[in-house]
Design an enzyme around this catalytic site. Structure first.
Site, PDB file in Angstrom:
ATOM      1  N   LEU A 195      -4.703   7.849  -0.592  1.00 56.43           N
ATOM      2  CA  LEU A 195      -3.512   7.305  -0.143  1.00 56.43           C
ATOM      3  C   LEU A 195      -3.594   7.254   1.353  1.00 56.43           C
ATOM      4  CD1 LEU A 195      -0.597   9.258  -1.849  1.00 56.43           C
ATOM      5  CD2 LEU A 195      -1.112   6.751  -1.641  1.00 56.43           C
ATOM      6  N   GLY A 197      -3.425  -5.376 -10.539  1.00 51.68           N
ATOM      7  CA  GLY A 197      -4.160  -4.241  -9.804  1.00 51.68           C
ATOM      8  C   GLY A 197      -5.675  -4.527  -9.787  1.00 51.68           C
ATOM      9  N   GLY A 224      -8.069  -0.785 -14.705  1.00 54.81           N
ATOM     10  CA  GLY A 224      -8.878  -1.994 -15.145  1.00 54.81           C
ATOM     11  C   GLY A 224      -8.568  -2.368 -16.688  1.00 54.81           C
ATOM     12  N   VAL A 226      -9.309   6.866  -3.103  1.00 56.46           N
ATOM     13  CA  VAL A 226      -8.820   6.455  -1.675  1.00 56.46           C
ATOM     14  C   VAL A 226      -8.152   7.539  -0.925  1.00 56.46           C
ATOM     15  CG1 VAL A 226      -7.615   4.791  -0.157  1.00 56.46           C
ATOM     16  CG2 VAL A 226      -9.018   4.052  -2.211  1.00 56.46           C
ATOM     17  N   CYS A 282       1.962  11.823  -7.121  1.00 56.02           N
ATOM     18  CA  CYS A 282       0.979  12.770  -5.957  1.00 56.02           C
ATOM     19  C   CYS A 282       0.972  14.274  -6.107  1.00 56.02           C
ATOM     20  CB  CYS A 282       1.899  12.407  -4.659  1.00 56.02           C
ATOM     21  SG  CYS A 282       1.929  10.361  -4.213  1.00 56.02           S
ATOM     22  N   LYS A 302       0.988  -1.202  -0.049  1.00 55.90           N
ATOM     23  CA  LYS A 302       0.018  -0.135  -0.071  1.00 55.90           C
ATOM     24  C   LYS A 302       0.824   0.952  -0.136  1.00 55.90           C
ATOM     25  CE  LYS A 302      -3.868   2.439   0.584  1.00 55.90           C
ATOM     26  NZ  LYS A 302      -3.473   3.601  -0.189  1.00 55.90           N
TER      27      LYS A 302
END
Length: 312
Positions: free
Chosen positions: A74, A275, A227, A72, A140, A46
């Site tokens: 991070l 993933g 995906g 999410v 990021c 993670k």
């Protein structure tokens, strides 16, 4: 004929090319209930930041027609907590362990890498196993430069890669954003600044609107699309990156079958990350390893080196 799936990245040996992608596999514990993680080539944990993060509010995951979107944010325990509480369990598995490191500023990246390096040296002096590689996530938000992602601008990314390279002697892979202005140029820069590998691609910025509520589904407006929908674009970018560098490339983006993985390897990848498929199939890793072995036997491929980068 016994085929070999072995591959090597920056001196780190992988028994097969499958690495579980950061953000889709936690730190491995949950998936270990479904199959033996010793079967995997590697696990990228993670994503971590220097300090703990609570993540984004509201809806975080949304299924799409051919993949998923995530916002999410991070969420993670921070580098120090991970090193103290999670790494020992991960290194007990006979698989390569990658620490995925993100940050909002160059200082965050530098300090996070320094902590990981100090942990490596301590474990080495004690005869204990540590992580095998850092996967530097440069996608990021750059807080000090107007929220622009480091991964978009080559010169902004250069400063991060350079500082992290100075802070650690560990094998270093740089995870690239699909939003990079020139993926080949970005890859070449990473190699020039001392990266041992590049991994790509990260998610695409995307959007979902709830037409009944007449509102954006995600509190932050946009989310990361992953995906099968992104696989053709990811494959193209991996091919471009592999042509631009001499260091290994780790490909990812919509891999859901052994044949998907073979495509990335033929495009030049040394390894592939899995993933979104982990959410579809909780035993994805084990099944992909078996399916690739069967494919290689069927096609009389003795080593992945025979097919790596064969697409001009």
């Amino acid at each position: 004929m016994k085929s070999s799936m072995f591959t090597e990245i920056a001196g780190v040996g992988l028994k097969n090319p499958f690495i579980m992608a950061s953000g889709t596999f936690g730190f491995g514990k949950e998936y270990s209930r479904f199959y033996d993680l010793n079967e995997l080539g590697g696990i990228s944990g993670k994503g971590l930041t220097l300090h703990p993060k609570a993540g984004n509010k509201g809806i975080r995951v949304y299924e799409t027609a051919a993949g998923m979107m995530n916002s999410v944010g991070l969420e993670n325990p921070g580098v120090e907590a991970f090193l103290a509480q999670e790494l020992d369990r991960m290194t007990a598995w006979d698989t390569a362990i990658l620490i995925n490191l993100g940050g909002g500023t160059i200082e965050d990246y530098r300090e996070g890498a320094a902590l990981i390096e100090a942990d490596r040296l301590k474990r080495e002096s004690e005869g204990r196993r540590g992580a095998d590689m850092i996967e530097l996530n440069i996608s990021c938000p750059n807080v000090k430069e107007g929220g622009i992602a480091f991964g978009i601008d080559t010169e902004a990314a250069r400063r991060v890669v350079r500082e992290v390279r100075r802070a650690t002697k560990m094998p270093l892979a740089v995870k690239l954003s699909p939003g990079a202005r020139d993926i080949a140029e970005m890859s070449a820069m990473c190699e020039a600044e001392g990266a041992d590998a590049v991994s790509l691609i990260n998610t695409f910025s995307a959007m979902k609107i709830d037409v009944r509520r007449r509102k954006n589904v995600f509190a932050n407006g946009y989310a990361g699309l992953s995906g099968p929908a992104i696989k053709p674009i990811a494959l193209r970018m991996v091919h471009q990156a592999a042509k631009a560098v001499s260091i290994p490339v780790i490909g990812m983006g919509g891999v859901c079958s052994a044949e998907d993985a073979v495509e990335f390897i033929m495009a030049g990848a040394h390894a592939v990350q899995i993933g979104t498929y982990n959410f579809v199939n909780l035993r994805a890793g084990a099944e992909l390893v078996r399916d690739l072995a069967a494919f290689m036997e069927e096609e009389k491929i003795e080593s992945l080196d025979e097919i790596r980068g064969i697409i001009a």
